[in-house]
Design a protein around this motif. Structure first.
Motif, short mmCIF file in Angstrom:
data_model
loop_
_atom_site.label_atom_id
_atom_site.label_comp_id
_atom_site.label_asym_id
_atom_site.label_seq_id
_atom_site.Cartn_x
_atom_site.Cartn_y
_atom_site.Cartn_z
N ARG A 143 1.26 -1.15 -0.25
CA ARG A 143 0.19 0.55 -0.01
C ARG A 143 0.65 0.85 -0.18
NH1 ARG A 143 -4.79 -0.10 4.00
NH2 ARG A 143 -5.48 -2.61 4.31
N THR A 147 -0.76 3.27 -6.30
CA THR A 147 -0.92 2.84 -7.47
C THR A 147 0.57 3.49 -8.06
OG1 THR A 147 -2.61 4.79 -8.06
CG2 THR A 147 -3.22 1.96 -6.10
N CYS A 178 -11.10 1.83 0.12
CA CYS A 178 -9.79 2.23 -0.74
C CYS A 178 -10.46 3.62 -1.19
CB CYS A 178 -9.95 1.47 -1.87
SG CYS A 178 -8.56 2.53 -3.20
N GLY A 211 -10.58 0.87 -10.26
CA GLY A 211 -9.35 1.48 -9.72
C GLY A 211 -8.36 2.53 -10.43
N SER A 215 -8.07 6.35 -10.89
CA SER A 215 -6.26 6.81 -10.52
C SER A 215 -5.50 7.58 -11.55
CB SER A 215 -5.52 5.95 -11.12
OG SER A 215 -5.63 5.31 -9.73
N THR A 348 -0.29 -1.27 -11.34
CA THR A 348 -0.98 -1.65 -9.98
C THR A 348 -2.22 -0.43 -9.49
OG1 THR A 348 1.69 -1.54 -9.30
CG2 THR A 348 -0.13 -0.90 -7.60
N SER A 349 -3.15 -1.79 -9.00
CA SER A 349 -4.80 -0.69 -8.84
C SER A 349 -5.17 -1.43 -7.10
CB SER A 349 -5.52 -1.09 -9.70
OG SER A 349 -6.39 -0.21 -9.51
N ALA A 350 -6.36 -1.23 -6.85
CA ALA A 350 -6.94 -1.35 -5.94
C ALA A 350 -7.29 -3.04 -6.10
CB ALA A 350 -8.20 -0.60 -5.33
N TYR A 406 -4.29 -3.68 -2.40
CA TYR A 406 -3.14 -3.28 -3.54
C TYR A 406 -2.81 -4.24 -4.68
CZ TYR A 406 -3.74 1.50 -3.38
OH TYR A 406 -3.73 2.80 -2.59
#
Length: 477
Positions: A143, A147, A178, A211, A215, A348-350, A406
């Protein structure tokens, strides 16, 4: 011989559709999945003509049974499509269906005379596949590192936000923990974990995509629908109807982000989507669709509609760049029908685990060599893990990880929402209300390119996206 991973995915999807017998095809290859014993036709006169033609053809062939030819679904549905039964689904194995092949052959001469397609297999539409799955399986990401792409600091204003409809798997229950997803709406996944409390394959797919959108373009009203819940697969005959249900329920949005599809061995689209695509063309909505992860130039639908003259301004097809952003990812489909590429490897995302960490057991093992014969450090090989479906022997223990918010994940599935979000961000920045015009402006104004299998192709890279270093050997892929 079908690749092992395809066979594993075939079995996985077949278990999720216990009432539908599936085959892989065409014939003895492994290009796509389809329903055994059934063909699709348009309602009305086409359906009656196909029934009569196939019945006559089967009557003339002593090893075929014309009495099996009958309607398998009623007429007058909104998609304008009817299923016709031409064989018994329980007959034969999964390696192609000869009765379906004979039925297609029977109508071919009439199609040639009519100058249009009259009949089709009933394909399985699924999350943009590496033969039926995303480019890899998710990897936990800290985390603290945030992201990638990271949020651009823009403010979400629900009154001016761009509407984005994500057709995918449903949201995970703790997604609103998130902050980037606090204004995302939609369906929640029906079942997130198995009987052992392990995160099920694919369930976080739609959450991860949401996500990425928020972003890159925080000023978006994102709605995620669980149309592809349960291994991310649906029959073509049902998919068009589900798309109509989506827009009937939520209205036609500015953008639809769709990370699913199928090849079908043709260059004129999916019969089961014809009615929806024709209605889409009359709207202002832009469909942003994943090119697929087969590492192939074969058209993947509906993304490949972007190459058909009637749909060029209403569909944008998206391929994936590898994690350095300079070249195409090994798994990405390619060819002139893919109109733009964006980062799609190791994003990288939720995902899940924001409230409580969630365990996951890998289903597939990484490989010693890239499945597509690339030589860079691709996701086929790294990071290493052993999966439940490993062929390395019974002694191999599958690797388990813990998700705590994440994840890092790869696929054209994820390059697609990046592009959709860049179009949305352009709309906000330039006060452009037409998503199709915004797409054209964005591409025309970009001087960025990448190299994909020797070709220089348009590329879109979000300003907040960070290249992920990869170790390259002396000979470049």
């Amino acid at each position: 011989m079908a690749p092992q991973r395809f066979r594993e995915q075939f079995d996985h999807i077949q278990r999720s559709m216990p009432d539908v017998a599936l085959a892989m095809g065409p014939d003895d290859s492994a290009e796509f999945l389809y329903e055994k014993g059934v063909v699709l036709v348009r309602d009305g006169e086409d359906a009656r003509m196909v029934e009569d033609t196939v019945r006559a053809y089967f009557t003339a062939a002593p090893d075929l049974d014309q009495d099996r030819v009958r309607r398998a679904s009623p007429e007058s549905n909104r998609t304008g499509i009817t299923r016709i039964r031409v064989g018994e689904p329980g007959e034969g194995g999964p390696r192609g269906d000869r009765t379906v092949a004979h039925a297609l052959r029977a109508v071919r001469e009439r199609e040639d005379r009519a100058g249009r397609r009259l009949v089709s297999r009933n394909h399985v539409v699924h999350i943009a596949p590496v033969n039926a799955c995303p480019g890899d399986e998710p990897v936990p990401a800290p985390r603290a590192e945030g992201t990638n792409p990271s949020p651009d600091g823009a403010v979400h204003d629900p009154e001016t936000a761009v509407g984005v409809l994500v057709i995918d798997t449903g949201l995970l229950h703790d997604c609103h923990s998130c902050s980037q997803l606090d204004h995302v709406d939609g369906d929640f996944a029906v079942e997130e974990t198995d009987e052992n409390g392990m995160l099920k394959q694919y369930v976080g797919h739609g959450t991860f995509i949401a996500g990425l959108v928020t972003s890159v373009a925080p000023n978006t009203n994102v709605t995620v629908l669980g149309t592809l819940d349960d291994v991310g697969a649906i029959l073509e005959s049902e998919f068009g109807a589900r798309l109509f249900e989506a827009v009937d329920r939520h209205g036609w949005p500015d953008l639809i982000s769709l990370s699913a599809g199928t090849s079908n061995g043709r260059t004129d689209g999916l019969l089961g989507m014809d009615a929806f695509m024709e209605e889409l063309r009359e709207q202002r909505t832009l469909l942003v669709a994943a090119a697929g992860n087969n590492g192939s130039a074969t058209p993947f639908w509906p993304a490949a509609y972007a190459d058909l003259p009637a749909y060029r301004n209403s569909v944008l097809s998206v391929g994936a760049l590898r994690s350095d952003g300079a070249f195409g990812a090994c798994f990405s489909n390619h060819g002139p029908w893919v109109k733009v590429y964006a980062p799609g490897e190791r994003l990288t995302s939720a995902l899940t685990g924001f409230d409580t960490p969630v365990p996951y057991v890998y289903q597939h093992s990484t490989y010693d060599d890239c499945r597509f014969d690339f030589s860079y450090a691709c996701t086929c090989r790294h990071p290493r893990h052993t999966g439940v479906l490993s062929d390395s022997g019974a002694a191999a223990k599958p690797d388990q990880v813990m998700f705590e918010g994440y994840a890092q994940w790869s696929g054209t599935s994820f390059a697609t929402p990046v592009v959709a979000a860049m179009v949305a961000a352009h709309m906000t920045a330039h006060k452009e209300t037409d998503p199709r015009a915004a797409s054209e402006q964005l591409l025309a104004g970009s001087a960025e390119f990448a190299e994909v299998r020797g070709a220089h192709v348009p590329a879109l890279r979000p300003p907040t996206w960070r290249p992920v270093p990869i170790a390259l050997p002396s000979a470049q892929a």
